[in-house]
Scaffold this motif. Structure first.
Motif, PDB file in Angstrom:
ATOM      1  N   ASP A  48       1.033  -1.136   0.124  1.00 17.93           N
ATOM      2  CA  ASP A  48      -0.071   0.106   0.024  1.00 17.93           C
ATOM      3  C   ASP A  48       0.961   1.254  -0.065  1.00 17.93           C
ATOM      4  O   ASP A  48       1.740   1.129   0.833  1.00 17.93           O
ATOM      5  CB  ASP A  48      -0.901   0.181   1.329  1.00 17.93           C
ATOM      6  CG  ASP A  48      -1.912  -1.094   1.130  1.00 17.93           C
ATOM      7  OD1 ASP A  48      -2.817  -1.309   0.300  1.00 17.93           O
ATOM      8  OD2 ASP A  48      -2.147  -1.808   2.326  1.00 17.93           O
ATOM      9  N   LEU A  49       0.735   2.245  -0.974  1.00 18.74           N
ATOM     10  CA  LEU A  49       1.168   3.192  -1.099  1.00 18.74           C
ATOM     11  C   LEU A  49       0.338   4.618  -0.863  1.00 18.74           C
ATOM     12  O   LEU A  49      -0.736   4.687  -1.336  1.00 18.74           O
ATOM     13  CB  LEU A  49       1.965   3.544  -2.400  1.00 18.74           C
ATOM     14  CG  LEU A  49       2.914   2.555  -2.795  1.00 18.74           C
ATOM     15  CD1 LEU A  49       3.443   2.620  -4.159  1.00 18.74           C
ATOM     16  CD2 LEU A  49       4.426   2.137  -1.878  1.00 18.74           C
ATOM     17  N   MET A  50       0.787   5.722  -0.331  1.00 19.62           N
ATOM     18  CA  MET A  50      -0.195   6.848  -0.328  1.00 19.62           C
ATOM     19  C   MET A  50       0.972   8.219  -1.171  1.00 19.62           C
ATOM     20  O   MET A  50       1.878   8.349  -0.563  1.00 19.62           O
ATOM     21  CB  MET A  50      -0.399   7.274   1.132  1.00 19.62           C
ATOM     22  CG  MET A  50      -1.270   8.829   1.254  1.00 19.62           C
ATOM     23  SD  MET A  50      -2.946   8.428   0.252  1.00 19.62           S
ATOM     24  CE  MET A  50      -3.724   7.293   1.617  1.00 19.62           C
ATOM     25  N   LEU A  51       0.458   8.514  -2.178  1.00 16.24           N
ATOM     26  CA  LEU A  51       0.938   9.338  -2.982  1.00 16.24           C
ATOM     27  C   LEU A  51       0.243  10.761  -2.691  1.00 16.24           C
ATOM     28  O   LEU A  51      -1.013  10.838  -3.104  1.00 16.24           O
ATOM     29  CB  LEU A  51       0.844   9.103  -4.499  1.00 16.24           C
ATOM     30  CG  LEU A  51       1.861   9.361  -5.570  1.00 16.24           C
ATOM     31  CD1 LEU A  51       3.378   8.975  -4.930  1.00 16.24           C
ATOM     32  CD2 LEU A  51       1.423   8.798  -6.818  1.00 16.24           C
ATOM     33  N   ALA A  52       1.190  11.690  -2.552  1.00 15.87           N
ATOM     34  CA  ALA A  52       0.724  13.066  -2.629  1.00 15.87           C
ATOM     35  C   ALA A  52       1.203  13.730  -4.139  1.00 15.87           C
ATOM     36  O   ALA A  52       2.292  13.615  -4.337  1.00 15.87           O
ATOM     37  CB  ALA A  52       1.372  13.913  -1.319  1.00 15.87           C
ATOM     38  N   VAL A  53       0.104  14.089  -4.770  1.00 15.54           N
ATOM     39  CA  VAL A  53       0.440  14.872  -6.156  1.00 15.54           C
ATOM     40  C   VAL A  53      -0.072  16.078  -6.221  1.00 15.54           C
ATOM     41  O   VAL A  53      -1.362  16.660  -5.772  1.00 15.54           O
ATOM     42  CB  VAL A  53      -0.602  13.986  -7.212  1.00 15.54           C
ATOM     43  CG1 VAL A  53      -0.372  14.494  -8.629  1.00 15.54           C
ATOM     44  CG2 VAL A  53      -0.311  12.441  -7.041  1.00 15.54           C
ATOM     45  N   ASN A  54       0.772  17.200  -6.723  1.00 15.85           N
ATOM     46  CA  ASN A  54       0.507  18.658  -6.449  1.00 15.85           C
ATOM     47  C   ASN A  54      -0.411  19.058  -7.738  1.00 15.85           C
ATOM     48  O   ASN A  54      -0.487  18.481  -8.725  1.00 15.85           O
ATOM     49  CB  ASN A  54       1.698  19.281  -6.710  1.00 15.85           C
ATOM     50  CG  ASN A  54       2.686  19.195  -5.413  1.00 15.85           C
ATOM     51  OD1 ASN A  54       2.170  18.946  -4.206  1.00 15.85           O
ATOM     52  ND2 ASN A  54       3.818  19.401  -5.696  1.00 15.85           N
ATOM     53  N   ARG A  55      -1.388  19.844  -7.262  1.00 21.17           N
ATOM     54  CA  ARG A  55      -2.270  20.337  -8.221  1.00 21.17           C
ATOM     55  C   ARG A  55      -1.744  21.571  -8.654  1.00 21.17           C
ATOM     56  O   ARG A  55      -0.741  22.412  -8.092  1.00 21.17           O
ATOM     57  CB  ARG A  55      -3.557  20.864  -7.655  1.00 21.17           C
ATOM     58  CG  ARG A  55      -4.598  19.604  -7.463  1.00 21.17           C
ATOM     59  CD  ARG A  55      -5.881  20.072  -7.020  1.00 21.17           C
ATOM     60  NE  ARG A  55      -6.568  19.133  -6.115  1.00 21.17           N
ATOM     61  CZ  ARG A  55      -7.683  19.494  -5.693  1.00 21.17           C
ATOM     62  NH1 ARG A  55      -8.390  20.749  -5.904  1.00 21.17           N
ATOM     63  NH2 ARG A  55      -8.322  18.470  -4.903  1.00 21.17           N
ATOM     64  N   ARG A  56      -2.282  22.371  -9.788  1.00 17.70           N
ATOM     65  CA  ARG A  56      -1.692  23.793 -10.219  1.00 17.70           C
ATOM     66  C   ARG A  56      -1.989  24.787  -9.475  1.00 17.70           C
ATOM     67  O   ARG A  56      -1.229  25.671  -9.189  1.00 17.70           O
ATOM     68  CB  ARG A  56      -2.285  24.048 -11.498  1.00 17.70           C
ATOM     69  CG  ARG A  56      -2.195  23.232 -12.846  1.00 17.70           C
ATOM     70  CD  ARG A  56      -2.726  23.597 -14.027  1.00 17.70           C
ATOM     71  NE  ARG A  56      -2.728  22.804 -15.227  1.00 17.70           N
ATOM     72  CZ  ARG A  56      -3.468  21.846 -15.452  1.00 17.70           C
ATOM     73  NH1 ARG A  56      -4.611  21.889 -15.005  1.00 17.70           N
ATOM     74  NH2 ARG A  56      -3.252  21.065 -16.689  1.00 17.70           N
ATOM     75  N   CYS A  57      -2.907  24.572  -8.619  1.00 16.18           N
ATOM     76  CA  CYS A  57      -3.263  25.712  -7.536  1.00 16.18           C
ATOM     77  C   CYS A  57      -2.613  25.865  -6.268  1.00 16.18           C
ATOM     78  O   CYS A  57      -2.958  26.520  -5.474  1.00 16.18           O
ATOM     79  CB  CYS A  57      -4.787  25.714  -7.253  1.00 16.18           C
ATOM     80  SG  CYS A  57      -5.342  24.289  -6.634  1.00 16.18           S
ATOM     81  N   GLY A  58      -1.665  24.938  -6.150  1.00 11.84           N
ATOM     82  CA  GLY A  58      -0.909  24.752  -4.863  1.00 11.84           C
ATOM     83  C   GLY A  58      -1.478  23.875  -3.876  1.00 11.84           C
ATOM     84  O   GLY A  58      -0.732  23.570  -2.841  1.00 11.84           O
ATOM     85  N   ARG A  59      -2.455  23.318  -4.285  1.00 10.39           N
ATOM     86  CA  ARG A  59      -3.018  22.228  -3.185  1.00 10.39           C
ATOM     87  C   ARG A  59      -2.452  20.920  -3.519  1.00 10.39           C
ATOM     88  O   ARG A  59      -1.785  20.664  -4.746  1.00 10.39           O
ATOM     89  CB  ARG A  59      -4.386  22.083  -3.285  1.00 10.39           C
ATOM     90  CG  ARG A  59      -5.101  23.355  -2.581  1.00 10.39           C
ATOM     91  CD  ARG A  59      -6.703  23.475  -2.807  1.00 10.39           C
ATOM     92  NE  ARG A  59      -7.296  22.284  -2.075  1.00 10.39           N
ATOM     93  CZ  ARG A  59      -8.417  21.971  -2.023  1.00 10.39           C
ATOM     94  NH1 ARG A  59      -9.363  22.500  -2.709  1.00 10.39           N
ATOM     95  NH2 ARG A  59      -8.873  20.682  -1.387  1.00 10.39           N
ATOM     96  N   SER A  60      -2.640  19.788  -2.819  1.00 15.33           N
ATOM     97  CA  SER A  60      -2.339  18.312  -3.168  1.00 15.33           C
ATOM     98  C   SER A  60      -3.289  17.635  -2.948  1.00 15.33           C
ATOM     99  O   SER A  60      -4.341  17.557  -2.268  1.00 15.33           O
ATOM    100  CB  SER A  60      -1.191  17.895  -2.064  1.00 15.33           C
ATOM    101  OG  SER A  60      -0.155  18.911  -2.513  1.00 15.33           O
TER     102      SER A  60
END
Length: 200
Positions: free
Chosen positions: A129-141
């Motif tokens: 199991d992995l938890m991936l944080a992926v950035n959005r263009r607006c500065g959120r993840s």
């Protein structure tokens, strides 16, 4: 600095299971949601919630036999209705009316935000199991749960928090019952089943 690899891209083709319904308003815009059903090769069906802006609605949307949705995988914490849970949706950037075989493809680049968790299924298969944080263009993840199998699972188990990874896979859904204060709630969990993964 712009990244050269795709950060978050989803393509789905399937059947709209229900008509779009109003979901929420944000910054003066109205958003709608509907479930899209897409079949796996095994015949099992994944039911994935799609969110779109009101101006992307078409009057013919409910009549199309099949539609293709291109967009991004999104997450948010919902604290209503029996405890916090991570809600996964696909934010539609484009919708097209297309026939053809069902499609369920995800490509993500992000950062591991939890230590990978390796375990073995009752059938003896390794799963991580992995938890991936992926950035959005607006500065959120967006925080996106992923699973990988076999040799790739054992390799990923040796990675650490803050490692950057790139993966491809598909969105899968599964139902379960959650007990909160003695009450049973039906839930659907979503995760990315990984096909290919590499540490950057």
């Amino acid at each position: 600095m712009e990244e050269t690899t795709v950060a978050n891209h989803v393509v789905l083709r399937g059947i709209m299971a229900e008509a779009p319904e109003f979901s929420h308003s944000s910054r003066g815009e109205r958003f709608y949601t509907f479930p899209l059903e897409t079949k796996r090769l095994s015949g099992a069906v994944d039911r994935i919630n799609v969110v779109l802006r009101e101006d992307a609605l078409y009057s013919e949307l409910g009549e199309a036999e099949k539609i293709t949705v291109s967009g991004e995988l999104r997450s948010f914490n919902n604290r209503r209705g029996g405890g916090a849970r991570l809600v996964i949706t696909v934010f539609a950037r484009e919708i097209a009316f297309e026939d053809g075989p069902d499609v369920n493809e995800v490509e993500l680049t992000g950062t591991l935000c939890k230590q990978p968790n390796l375990c073995t299924t009752p059938m003896g298969r390794d799963i991580c199991d992995l938890m991936l944080a992926v950035n959005r263009r607006c500065g959120r993840s967006d925080y996106l749960p992923c699973i990988t199998w076999g040799l790739k699972a054992r390799e990923a188990a040796g990675w650490s928090v803050s490692d950057r990874v790139h993966l491809t896979g598909r969105i899968q859904s599964r139902g379960y019952i959650k007990l909160v204060d003695g009450e049973a709630y039906e839930r659907t969990a979503f995760e990315v089943s990984v096909v290919e993964i590499e540490k950057l």
